[in-house]
Design an enzyme around this catalytic site. Structure first.
Site, mmCIF file in Angstrom:
data_model
loop_
_atom_site.group_PDB
_atom_site.id
_atom_site.type_symbol
_atom_site.label_atom_id
_atom_site.label_comp_id
_atom_site.label_asym_id
_atom_site.label_seq_id
_atom_site.Cartn_x
_atom_site.Cartn_y
_atom_site.Cartn_z
ATOM 1 N N LYS A 546 4.766 1.539 3.247
ATOM 2 C CA LYS A 546 3.955 0.327 3.125
ATOM 3 C C LYS A 546 4.907 -0.853 3.159
ATOM 4 O O LYS A 546 6.115 -0.670 3.065
ATOM 5 C CB LYS A 546 3.166 0.334 1.809
ATOM 6 C CG LYS A 546 4.026 0.698 0.589
ATOM 7 C CD LYS A 546 3.192 0.868 -0.665
ATOM 8 C CE LYS A 546 2.503 2.206 -0.823
ATOM 9 N NZ LYS A 546 1.092 2.183 -0.522
ATOM 10 N N ARG A 547 4.368 -2.067 3.280
ATOM 11 C CA ARG A 547 5.234 -3.228 3.214
ATOM 12 C C ARG A 547 6.000 -3.234 1.900
ATOM 13 O O ARG A 547 5.519 -2.726 0.883
ATOM 14 C CB ARG A 547 4.395 -4.512 3.338
ATOM 15 C CG ARG A 547 3.970 -4.801 4.741
ATOM 16 C CD ARG A 547 5.164 -5.007 5.648
ATOM 17 N NE ARG A 547 5.786 -6.288 5.373
ATOM 18 C CZ ARG A 547 5.736 -7.337 6.182
ATOM 19 N NH1 ARG A 547 5.126 -7.243 7.351
ATOM 20 N NH2 ARG A 547 6.324 -8.469 5.851
ATOM 21 N N LYS A 552 3.828 -3.515 -5.150
ATOM 22 C CA LYS A 552 3.642 -2.133 -4.699
ATOM 23 C C LYS A 552 4.607 -1.175 -5.395
ATOM 24 O O LYS A 552 4.465 0.034 -5.324
ATOM 25 C CB LYS A 552 3.808 -2.045 -3.183
ATOM 26 C CG LYS A 552 2.732 -2.828 -2.413
ATOM 27 C CD LYS A 552 2.942 -2.720 -0.908
ATOM 28 C CE LYS A 552 1.996 -3.597 -0.120
ATOM 29 N NZ LYS A 552 0.663 -2.981 0.102
ATOM 30 N N THR A 654 -4.736 1.420 2.510
ATOM 31 C CA THR A 654 -5.359 2.268 3.536
ATOM 32 C C THR A 654 -4.423 3.415 3.930
ATOM 33 O O THR A 654 -4.888 4.464 4.359
ATOM 34 C CB THR A 654 -5.695 1.440 4.790
ATOM 35 O OG1 THR A 654 -4.591 0.593 5.103
ATOM 36 C CG2 THR A 654 -6.933 0.611 4.580
ATOM 37 N N LYS A 658 -5.034 7.663 4.866
ATOM 38 C CA LYS A 658 -4.466 8.453 5.966
ATOM 39 C C LYS A 658 -3.744 9.669 5.417
ATOM 40 O O LYS A 658 -3.870 10.787 5.937
ATOM 41 C CB LYS A 658 -3.492 7.590 6.789
ATOM 42 C CG LYS A 658 -4.167 6.412 7.472
ATOM 43 C CD LYS A 658 -3.188 5.316 7.887
ATOM 44 C CE LYS A 658 -3.955 4.019 8.169
ATOM 45 N NZ LYS A 658 -3.092 2.827 8.196
HETATM 46 C C1 26Q Z 1 -1.044 -16.210 5.332
HETATM 47 C C2 26Q Z 1 -0.635 -17.525 5.566
HETATM 48 C C3 26Q Z 1 0.570 -17.791 6.196
HETATM 49 C C4 26Q Z 1 1.346 -16.723 6.631
HETATM 50 C C5 26Q Z 1 0.941 -15.419 6.415
HETATM 51 C C6 26Q Z 1 -0.249 -15.171 5.756
HETATM 52 C C7 26Q Z 1 -0.677 -13.761 5.515
HETATM 53 C C8 26Q Z 1 -0.489 -12.791 6.471
HETATM 54 C C9 26Q Z 1 -0.875 -11.491 6.242
HETATM 55 C C10 26Q Z 1 -1.275 -13.403 4.314
HETATM 56 C C11 26Q Z 1 -1.674 -12.075 4.094
HETATM 57 C C12 26Q Z 1 -1.474 -11.109 5.064
HETATM 58 C C13 26Q Z 1 -1.863 -9.709 4.917
HETATM 59 C C14 26Q Z 1 -2.490 -9.191 3.898
HETATM 60 C C15 26Q Z 1 -2.792 -7.761 3.818
HETATM 61 O O1 26Q Z 1 -2.386 -6.967 4.652
HETATM 62 N N1 26Q Z 1 -3.539 -7.337 2.809
HETATM 63 C C16 26Q Z 1 -3.886 -5.936 2.660
HETATM 64 O O2 26Q Z 1 -5.123 -5.712 3.320
HETATM 65 C C17 26Q Z 1 -5.444 -4.340 3.354
HETATM 66 C C18 26Q Z 1 -6.711 -4.181 4.164
HETATM 67 O O3 26Q Z 1 -7.811 -4.636 3.448
HETATM 68 C C19 26Q Z 1 -5.581 -3.793 1.960
HETATM 69 O O4 26Q Z 1 -5.784 -2.399 2.048
HETATM 70 C C20 26Q Z 1 -4.351 -4.082 1.121
HETATM 71 O O5 26Q Z 1 -4.579 -3.707 -0.220
HETATM 72 C C21 26Q Z 1 -4.009 -5.552 1.206
HETATM 73 O O6 26Q Z 1 -2.779 -5.812 0.527
#
Ligand code: 26Q
Length: 809
Positions: A546-547, A552, A654, A658
């Site tokens: 995961k990231r 986490k 998610t 998997k």
């Molecule tokens: C926002 C503004 C500026 C730059 C980047 C962003 C940005 C980019 C990506 C903010 C958030 C994200 C991604 C969030 C993310 O992946 N959240 C995850 O979403 C999944 C699908 O619903 C969940 O399973 C995870 O729990 C959640 O962390």
């Protein structure tokens, strides 16, 4: 013709034509890369034709459509999924073999389309698969980033980011539609001018216009009629080239302006669950929203010739707040360009839009500086101010006199534009992505809104593309399922439950176990080929992918591994089950602590390498550049799935789904979707530990002191001290300080509080693994219980409850 499958002979003929036309060669002369591209092009043609037929049917029936708006689509590779979904994999395999090519080799020629960071982007990709497989009329909208998520290199334990050049190789799936471009306006000034007709005309002065060119990707369903379209926008400079500046001799400025325009879609922002209030990001967001809404309006007008029925025919879904500007952009078009009265337009907009929230982390809630916003998007700013004023008047009715509450709910306040508030106010539905997360939204993040609009709040638990993540990436397990429960689960994933009947069947258990072992061997070979790293396939594969983020808690996993390492250093003869810890994670480039944790993991790995006796029993592998394709290779081989976020922080997760579907057992906290996985699989088939989200809240309220855990747990104290001493020649005293305090909040994600519970539960899991029969039974029951976590189920819920769309068959 559409549903007639080509024969091997036709496939060969089509491939020959592509090779001759695009590469001037024959099959005998073609490289693998050329053959991959030729293959992809033939599939693209099939998809385009099928899409044409489907679109015609949608237009004829006047079916309502959904537009899924997302700044990210983490697609990975497309060739295999498309071939399998179309049911053409066997024919192509034969045809290509005749021509001297292995289909599997060609799969490996395709670069991952990494147009996303992690969970949110991969969810969007999984949803596209289900939308087409279930015959819903759907379009996804995003940006055609020239560079996707960076490629990760690890140098001496440090993450180094390299540009992800995906288009050479990835572009074969894209169909440029230059004839469908739109202009998007930025900056300048706006003026209102009342016309004698009674209309108010909006005059734009000194605005910059940038062209948005669509690149379409077709996404096939599995055995269905529908082909979804993913429309990716690219910013174009040529059209916009400032000839006036150029002829005045200002070449550099003309060039500069053009480059600025094109830079909008240059690169994906690499942060996950963290916002940066950067102007370029705001520009990207509006670029996506404006181009997409214009495209939706154009499509609709082409079919119906009026926008009066727009809300009956169109659903727009906002995947997180990133595309929220669709709300004011749609208002702008309805009011400024089609002269609808404000109230009529607003009623349409709120009926059309729906919004999914993906996080409760405060640092991920998007806000923009109002001055910056006004400068870049003056008309949108004015529209948002109007939305805000009307909203505040409405809220006053429910909370009379409560200015504090109303100001907290407002869209514009304290010099900030708050995107989440705008998304809630402008949508008819707001959902979280797991039951726990949706409840937290109602209880805390959006509590005031919940009291104002209780009917808007709902939950749809996430799901995954089970065909990709089970059927195609774990073909041996899929075959066993086909033989035991039939193939129905491929279309109706809840049928996986039937597999539970075989939990006490020794022959099936043995086959299930052998499949897992073969998958471990396959992954070990894959890794060896890629990096030269060796894996002991008899060890437990304990996987955290995961990231990299503090919440986490990869660090909690690391602390436990350090403990085991110290035990083995004391006594290399310790009788424990051999265990291999596998990590895959990218850190946002500016996220210092995340990068330090990667370094810690790599240095622990290095330290273990120095002790041959320890290496027999304990290994840590950090996978470089973890991406969708790596996940597909790894997940079928996992024994243990680590889902150990601090309770209340992971919206859903998610990856956990998997891994569960592929028969890994979860060790996890009661967070996100884990809670529902527990309900589905039963507590005897999962390893749950740690504080609950309520207990976390209570502990914060009481006052959390991580040092108490240091003082009262000798083992933990020793581990923390070992951080200071360091591994592989690098001290991690800063991480010890982070956990114990000294600067900032000590241990903000409570690794110390959950450590002992984690350690004991983990030990229980490793002991359970030694009883192979019992373990395999538990694993099988996890696969059987995983059907609920298929994206097909999520998409049906969205379609029925939020979008009100029906399949077109
Ligand atoms: C926002 C503004 C500026 C730059 C980047 C962003 C940005 C980019 C990506 C903010 C958030 C994200 C991604 C969030 C993310 O992946 N959240 C995850 O979403 C999944 C699908 O619903 C969940 O399973 C995870 O729990 C959640 O962390």
């Amino acid at each position: 013709m559409t549903n007639v499958k080509p024969t091997a002979a036709q496939i060969k003929e089509n491939l020959d034509i592509k090779l001759a036309r695009y590469f001037g060669c024959t099959a005998a002369e073609a490289s693998k890369d050329q053959m991959y591209k030729a293959t992809a092009m033939t599939i693209r043609d099939i998809l385009a034709e099928k899409r044409g037929a489907f679109k015609k049917k949608v237009n004829q029936t006047g079916a309502k459509r959904v537009y899924y708006m997302c700044m990210e689509f983490l697609l990975g590779r497309s060739l295999k999924t498309n071939l399998c979904n179309l049911g053409l994999d066997e024919e192509y395999k034969k045809a290509l073999a005749d021509m001297g090519f292995e289909l599997d080799d060609l799969y490996n020629c395709e670069p991952d389309a990494g147009l996303g960071n992690g969970g949110l982007g991969r969810l969007a990709a999984c949803f596209m698969d289900s939308l087409s497989s279930l015959d819903y009329p759907a379009t996804g909208f995003s940006l055609c980033y020239e560079y996707g998520l960076f490629k990760q290199m690890i140098v001496d334990g440090l993450q180094v980011e390299l540009p992800d050049v995906w288009l050479p190789g990835g572009e074969v799936w894209l169909v440029p539609r230059t004839d469908r471009s739109f202009k998007v306006r930025f900056g300048g000034r706006v003026r209102e001018e009342w016309k004698p007709s009674g209309h108010c005309e909006i005059i734009y002065e000194d605005t910059e216009e940038i062209e948005a060119v669509p690149y379409d990707m077709m996404i096939s369903g599995a055995d269905s009629q529908a082909v979804s379209r993913l429309r990716l926008w690219r910013a174009r400079d040529i059209q916009n080239f400032n000839m006036r500046l150029f002829t005045q001799g200002q070449y550099a400025r003309a060039q500069q302006e053009a480059t600025n325009a094109a830079s909008i879609t240059k690169v994906l922002y690499p942060s996950d669950n963290h916002t940066e209030g950067k102007l370029l990001r705001l520009t990207q967001q509006y670029f996506l929203c404006s181009a997409s809404v214009q495209s939706i309006i154009r499509d609709h007008m082409a079919v119906y010739g009026t926008l009066d029925n727009l809300a009956e025919k169109v659903a727009i879904h906002l995947n997180d707040t990133h595309p929220t500007l669709c709300i004011p952009e749609l208002m702008r078009i309805l009011v400024d360009e089609y002269f609808y009265p404000w109230d009529v337009a607003w009623h349409m907009v709120t009926r059309i839009c729906s919004y999914t929230n993906h996080t409760v982390l405060p640092e991920a809630l998007e806000t923009w500086n109002e001055d910056l916003f006004r400068l870049k998007l003056p008309r949108i700013h004015a529209i948002i101010k109007e939305i805000n004023e009307r909203f505040c008047r409405e809220a006053w009715q429910t909370f009379p006199g409560n200015w504090q509450k109303i100001s907290a709910m407002s869209v514009v306040g304290y010099g900030q534009v708050r995107m989440a508030n705008l998304a809630v106010i402008g949508s008819h539905s707001v959902n979280g992505v797991s039951k726990l997360h949706s409840n937290i939204l109602k209880k805390s993040v959006f509590n005031d809104f919940f009291r104002l609009y209780p009917e808007r709040f709902d939950n749809v638990t996430n799901g995954i593309a089970h065909r990709r993540w089970l059927c195609y990436s774990n073909p041996e397990l899929a075959k066993l399922l086909d033989e035991t429960i039939g193939t129905g689960y491929r279309h109706n994933p809840v049928e996986l439950a039937e597999f539970a009947k075989f939990a006490d069947n020794d022959e099936i258990l043995e086959r299930f176990r052998a499949i897992k072992h073969n998958n471990k061997i396959s992954f070990a070979n894959h890794l060896y080929r890629k990096s030269g790293q060796k894996l002991d396939t008899h060890a437990v594969f304990d996987v955290q992918i995961k990231r990299l983020h503090e919440y986490k808690r990869q660090l909690l996993n690391a602390l436990n591994i350090i403990g085991i390492f110290l035990d083995l250093r004391d006594n290399p003869n310790l009788d424990i089950t051999p265990q291999t810890y596998i990590f895959g994670a990218k850190a946002a480039p500016g996220y210092h602590m995340a990068k330090r944790i990667i370094q810690l993991l790599c240095m622990i790995s290095k330290e273990i390498e120095r002790h041959p006796a320890i290496r027999e029993k304990l290994n840590l592998v950090f996978l470089e550049n973890y991406d969708v394709s790596t996940a597909e290779a790894l997940i079928p081989s996992a024994d243990i799935s680590e889902q150990i976020s601090l309770a209340g922080k992971e919206a859903s997760g998610t990856g956990c789904m998997k891994l569960m579907m592929n028969g890994a057992l979860t060790i996890g906290t009661l967070d996100g979707a884990n809670v529902e996985m527990l309900a589905a699989a039963g507590e005897e088939n999962m390893f749950i530990f740690g504080l609950t989200s309520n207990e976390v809240d209570e502990l914060w309220a009481r006052g959390y002191h991580s040092t108490e855990f240091y003082a009262n747990n000798e083992r933990l104290a020793r581990i923390i001290n070992a951080l200071t001493t360091g591994f592989g020649g690098e001290s991690f005293a800063d991480i010890a300080t982070y956990l114990l305090g000294g600067q900032g909040i000590a241990d903000p994600y409570m690794c110390m509080a959950d450590f002992e519970s984690y350690r004991l539960t983990h030990e229980k899991a490793i002991k359970a693994y030694a009883d192979r029969q019992r373990w395999t039974r538990m694993a099988l029951l996890n696969t059987a219980a995983s059907g609920h976590f298929a994206a097909d189920r999520s998409i049906r819920e969205y379609a029925d409850r939020f979008w009100n769309i029906k399949p077109v068959k």
